[in-house]
Structures are given as C-alpha cells and as structure tokens.
Design an enzyme around this catalytic site. Structure first.
Site, short mmCIF file in Angstrom:
data_model
loop_
_atom_site.label_atom_id
_atom_site.label_comp_id
_atom_site.label_asym_id
_atom_site.label_seq_id
_atom_site.Cartn_x
_atom_site.Cartn_y
_atom_site.Cartn_z
N HIS A 497 34.45 31.61 38.99
CA HIS A 497 34.93 29.79 38.21
C HIS A 497 36.12 29.29 39.52
O HIS A 497 36.40 29.68 40.17
CB HIS A 497 35.06 30.34 37.19
CG HIS A 497 36.49 31.18 36.82
ND1 HIS A 497 37.74 31.32 37.20
CD2 HIS A 497 36.35 32.44 36.63
CE1 HIS A 497 38.40 32.20 37.06
NE2 HIS A 497 37.76 32.74 36.91
N CYS A 516 37.12 38.82 38.10
CA CYS A 516 36.31 37.72 38.44
C CYS A 516 36.87 37.19 39.61
O CYS A 516 37.86 37.40 39.94
CB CYS A 516 36.91 36.15 36.96
SG CYS A 516 35.71 37.40 35.64
#
Length: 635
Positions: A497, A516
């Site tokens: 992301h 992440c």
C-alpha cells in the site's frame, strides 16, 4: 568523496537483478550454461582457497581412510551383494544410532538389483570415496555440516569388520547420500514443523529429486557423473552461487589464521596509519572487497585503495559511505567470524527453500535491502524502496499474489492494534483521540457518535475479549494506507500500500510497519499492473535510463487512474474503488539478511526478526538423524 555506488547483484530464482541504491545499471549476465559451470566449479572438492577449478571433474582426495581388507582371501563381489540384499530384506529402521529411511533406501537398491553402490571387495570403491569427499567437503561449502550425513556409525565402519559391516556401511552411505541430495535441493529445515519455530517462513518445500534420478547418477559407477548430478540439485542461480563463494572465502581466511584484532577506540581516517589497517584489510579481502593477494599485505597505511574498499563496504552494509572507520563501521566489520558464517548458512538455507521457477511476470520484495522489483520476461521493469515490518511486527517470508487494486481505501485496524495501541491512548476523551487520528467506529452499518464512543467502558476489552466494533480510518491523504492498496490473498491482513509517512523512504534501513509493505511509488505500480503491455517495448541505453523511461511513460496513467469509469463510479458512491489487474500477479516476499554483489562482495543486513538465529537452531536440532528423517517425511 568519490561515488562508490556500483551494480549489486541480487538474483531471485532464474533471474539476475542488479541493485544499486543510487542508480541501476543493467548487466545481462544470467546465462543458464554459465551458471551451471559456475556451480560446478564452486562445488568441486578440489577447490583451492578462492580459486575454483575450471572443470566439473571429480578429483579423488588423497589420504582418505579406506576399509581394511578382510583376510588374505577376498570374497567375490557376489558375497558383498548378498550381504547387502540380506540386510535390506531385514528392513532395518536403524543401523547403530543412525535412523534409516528404509522405504526409500530399499526402493533405490531395488533399481540396482540390490547391489552395493559404494563398496567393493577392496573396501570403499571409487564411488564410495567420491561420496565420502562430497559429504565431507561439499556440505561445508554449502553451509551444511558433514556430521549430518557421515554419522559416527559410518565412521566406525571405515576401520573394518566383516562383510555384514561392509553392507551396513553401504546402506549408511546411501542414507547419507539421499539425505544430502534432499537437503541441497529442498532445504534441510521444514518451516511447517511447529517445533522449529519458523512459522514466519510460509513456504512449501520443493520436490526432492526422484529415486530414478538418484539412481541415474550412480548406476554407471562414474564419480564424475555423481559429482555433476549432485551439483545440479543445488539452486542454479547466481545469487546462491555467489553466497557459496562468500562462505568459501571466509573459511579460507580462517585457514590462513583468521583476523587480527581491532582497537575500536581508534577512529581511522583516510591518509592515517595504524595497526588496525591490517585487520581491516583481512576482513575486506574475505568479504570480497579487495583482491585475494592483498591478504598478505601487512602495510598499516590507510591508503586510497583501502578507503575505496571500506567505502564500498559501508555502502553495501547500509552505512554512511565516507571511508571513516568509526563505531558504526567497526560494528559491521568486526562481528565474530562464526556469526557471519551462521548468517550466510541461514541465507543459503532460505535460497534452498524458494521455488526454482517463477512466472514471466512477478513482484519480488527483498526485505534484506527493503526494495521492490517488478520482473517481466526476464527484465527488470520497475524498482522502488519499501518499508517492511518492524522487529515485533515482522513481515513473513511467503509467496502470494496481487488480486486487485483499491483506490482511496479505508484502513480497518486489526484487533491487535486496537487493543494494544489505540485504546491505551484514549485518555479522558476517546472520541477526540479518534478524531485526531481520522478514525471512526462502526457498529454494524452505523457509525458511532462521539457521545456513544465516550460512554463505552473501553477498559473491559482485551485480546481475549476484543471490542465488538470496527475501527476504521477514513479515506484520504491522512489514511495510513495512503491513496492506493494492493490486495493479497494471505490470512494475515498483509498487503502492499501507499502511506502517509513518506519520509520513512529516506531512511537507509526501513523496518517500521506493522507487517504490511509500504510502497514508495504505489501509483506507478498500479498503472503498470493495470496495463503492463503499455511499457513492454520501452528501452534505454542503461537499466537506469530504461527504468526512468518506464516511469515517465506510466506517470500519466498513474495520475488518471480515477478516470477509469468503473473505479470512478465506485469512488463517487463512497465505495472503495477497486480494479483487478489483467491477471493475478505473483508476489515473492524474500527475507534475506545478506546481499551479494557482482564483483564478489557481500553485504550483511540486520537479522531484525531473529530468523537467521532460528534457522541455525533448527539446523542444529536436526543433526539428530531421527529429526532429519521426520523432516524428510513431512516436506
């Protein structure tokens, strides 16, 4: 100060990637034939210091122990074969203290008519001597230990005995042979075994070579065929062979007397002289930054060649590359030699665990250098820095795939963050605290009001009893996911992301996330995955130029993603605007702590997740043959 940045090689599967922190220069060095030759040369037991032999021929070692002769009259080979067949018929699960994988051992002998493979009426045959040497020396070259394969039970039978002992030796050597080839081709550890503590390596082991293959490289009783056949079971990629070479250089340095001690209180600057220079030079040679012949150089002058080598060492080890040897440089270059050997051994094992083939188009995330590469048809199409998981919230090594792209995503906090981080910071006004973080709480399909939030007893919630609400950060630039997210398929809520903390990409070491992977150029990646063919024909005189041209070509597409009719409609309805890539794109998350360079240098990263330590511990635990057979059965 000169710019010492130069191409770095980080190979993944069947592709060579050339890495540079400032520029990337394409070097099309991958050639399967040359890599095979490189591996053969590296594996050759006759290797002297850092000069591998130039052929794949087996050179029988001198002065190897052999079996004693068993009396004046040597029985015919048939007698030995009968002893082997008789022993196999007894289905021994153990010979002495060594566990035997009798099912596969029996099957291999059946392919050979239950005849001896490694012994004859004179003791060890040439094949036996070749195998003994491979299990002794080749295992060490590849970061494995000889005692895994040449157990004490094998050694006891080297000194003689009756023909039953010779038959036992033959089976023990076969067991060692099969286990060694399996370890070389699939890795020795088994992350699926919970007792090994390697759950953050989510990889399925490769298939071990078939019994037919094991038979094919021994049936002609030709040591050269054995040698070449075993060499072919190792990962056939440059990244692996360079790491093998690095381990060999360090072991050569140990044989030459190791390293002189360093006075770490001395800050060494260009042009100075000090005894530390000799010890530094020894390490720089062994790590591949100086030529081999410099190891005997006893000069104490910190001259230009030393400064240049040290600057490259600093750069390749994630330090400020100024050539000044201070606390940070000493901390990197003066680690105990056994620690560096263990680090290389652990990374060799990681390479053995990874798949041997990749699709034409894939994403590689190398956590060692914290970079993302997009490969397409053997070419590097895109490179960017990434931020990966912090020490306590590490990113696992795994294979995954991008299934969709989401614009202006919500970020939903997992319960672990809600309970451990968000609620403890509430203070006297939880609603105000959440508003400052742009977070809303959803109950069913309804967003809670400030008064409802403040009236809840948040102290009652724990990991065992998490709150029955959804903590969701609103969409927009302040969102922790930024403006674009790439959905993956794993069960850990880990994805790629954008981020609202872009300053972290300027750090040399970038372990900051909750697991992440934050991307430096997410919109360029999104534009590429939506239409990879749009840049397939773009070229440049250098890799750096071609990458710049690719990015320039994608800029317009990246800026107009919302113009896509489907995504625009979703966005305007307050929904997450989602688009699928042309086809799911494979993602390889590779947890290295070493980086190898084309000129033979090695760089060492931080073992921030203590994964290297756990791999070495698992290898040591598996020195027990029963544990090794358990792993063989569970792969």
């Amino acid at each position: 100060m000169k710019n010492y940045l130069k191409p770095i090689s980080m190979t993944f599967m069947a592709t060579v990637l050339c890495v540079s922190t400032a520029q990337a220069q394409f070097l099309d060095i991958f050639n399967p034939k040359k890599v095979k030759e490189k591996i053969g040369n590296t594996l050759n037991p006759g290797r002297q210091q850092t000069r591998p032999t130039q052929n794949n021929q087996y050179n029988p070692p001198a002065n190897q122990p052999a079996l004693k002769q068993y009396g004046a009259a040597i029985p015919a080979p048939a007698v030995l074969n009968q002893a082997v067949a008789r022993l196999i018929s007894q289905n021994p699960n153990r010979i002495g203290n060594t566990a035997i994988d009798i099912k596969n051992v029996r099957a291999l002998y059946a392919l050979r008519g239950n005849k001896a493979i490694w012994t004859n009426e004179e003791g060890l045959s040439n094949m036996g001597k070749a195998l003994q040497d491979l299990l002794t020396n080749l295992s060490t070259l590849h970061g494995l230990e000889p005692q895994y394969y040449l157990t004490n039970d094998v050694k006891e039978r080297f000194v003689g005995g009756d023909w039953n002992s010779v038959a036992e030796l033959d089976l023990l050597l076969t067991q060692g042979y099969m286990l060694f080839v399996k370890d070389m081709s699939t890795g020795r550890i088994n992350p699926r075994d919970p007792s090994q503590g390697l759950q953050d390596i989510e990889l399925k082991k490769n298939e071990a070579p078939s019994l037919a293959y094991l038979n094919s490289i021994t049936k002609n009783a030709n040591p050269d065929e054995l040698f070449a056949g075993v060499a072919n079971t190792a990962p056939q990629v440059q990244g692996y062979t360079l790491l093998v070479e690095s381990l060999a250089k360090i072991n050569d340095g140990i044989k030459m007397g190791g390293w002189y001690g360093l006075d770490k209180n001395i800050v060494l600057r260009p042009g100075q002289s000090h005894p530390n220079v000799v010890g530094l030079r020894q390490r720089l040679v062994d790590f591949g930054y100086l030529p081999y012949d410099q190891r005997a150089n006893m000069s104490q002058s910190y001259d230009s060649s030393m400064v240049e080598a040290m600057s490259r060492f600093q750069q390749y080890n994630f330090l400020k590359a100024d050539g000044v040897v201070g606390p940070a440089a000493y901390g990197a270059i003066d680690q105990p030699v056994q620690k560096r050997i263990s680090q290389i051994r652990a990374n060799l094992e990681k390479w053995r665990l990874y798949p041997r083939k990749t699709p034409d188009r894939f994403i590689l995330i190398d956590m060692g250098r914290q970079q993302l590469d997009v490969m397409d048809g053997g070419q590097l199409m895109m490179r960017m820095n990434v931020v990966v998981g912090a020490e306590l919230t590490g990113t696992p090594s795994m294979l995954d795939k991008v299934t969709s792209i989401v614009l202006a995503p919500y970020w939903t906090s997992p319960n672990s963050i809600v309970v451990k981080e968000t609620i403890p910071q509430f203070g006297s006004s939880p609603a105000d605290n959440l508003a400052a973080s742009n977070v809303e709480i959803v109950s069913g399909k309804r967003i809670l009001t400030d008064s409802e939030i403040n009236s809840i007893n948040w102290g009652q919630y724990t990991m065992q009893k998490p709150p029955p609400y959804l903590f969701r950060q609103k969409r927009g630039e302040r969102n922790a996911l930024g403006m674009v997210k790439f959905n993956l398929t794993n069960d850990h809520s880990i994805y790629l992301h954008d981020t609202n903390a872009k300053n972290k990409f300027n750090e040399i070491v970038r372990y900051f996330s909750h697991g992440c992977i934050r991307l430096e150029k997410p919109f360029l990646l999104a534009a590429y995955l939506k239409d990879p063919e749009s840049v397939s024909g773009i070229y440049g005189r250098t890799l750096h130029e071609r990458l710049a041209n690719v990015e320039a070509s994608l800029e317009y597409s990246a800026g107009s993603l919302l113009a896509d009719a489907q995504m625009k409609a979703q966005f305007e309805q307050g929904l997450e605007a989602k688009a699928d890539p042309v086809s799911p794109v494979s993602v390889y998350i590779f947890g290295t702590t070493t980086v190898n360079y084309l000129d033979g240098e090695i760089g060492f990263g931080q073992d921030i997740y203590k994964q290297d330590e756990r791999i070495i511990k698992a290898l040591d635990q598996m020195a027990n043959s029963d544990s090794a057979l358990k792993a063989l059965g569970n792969q």
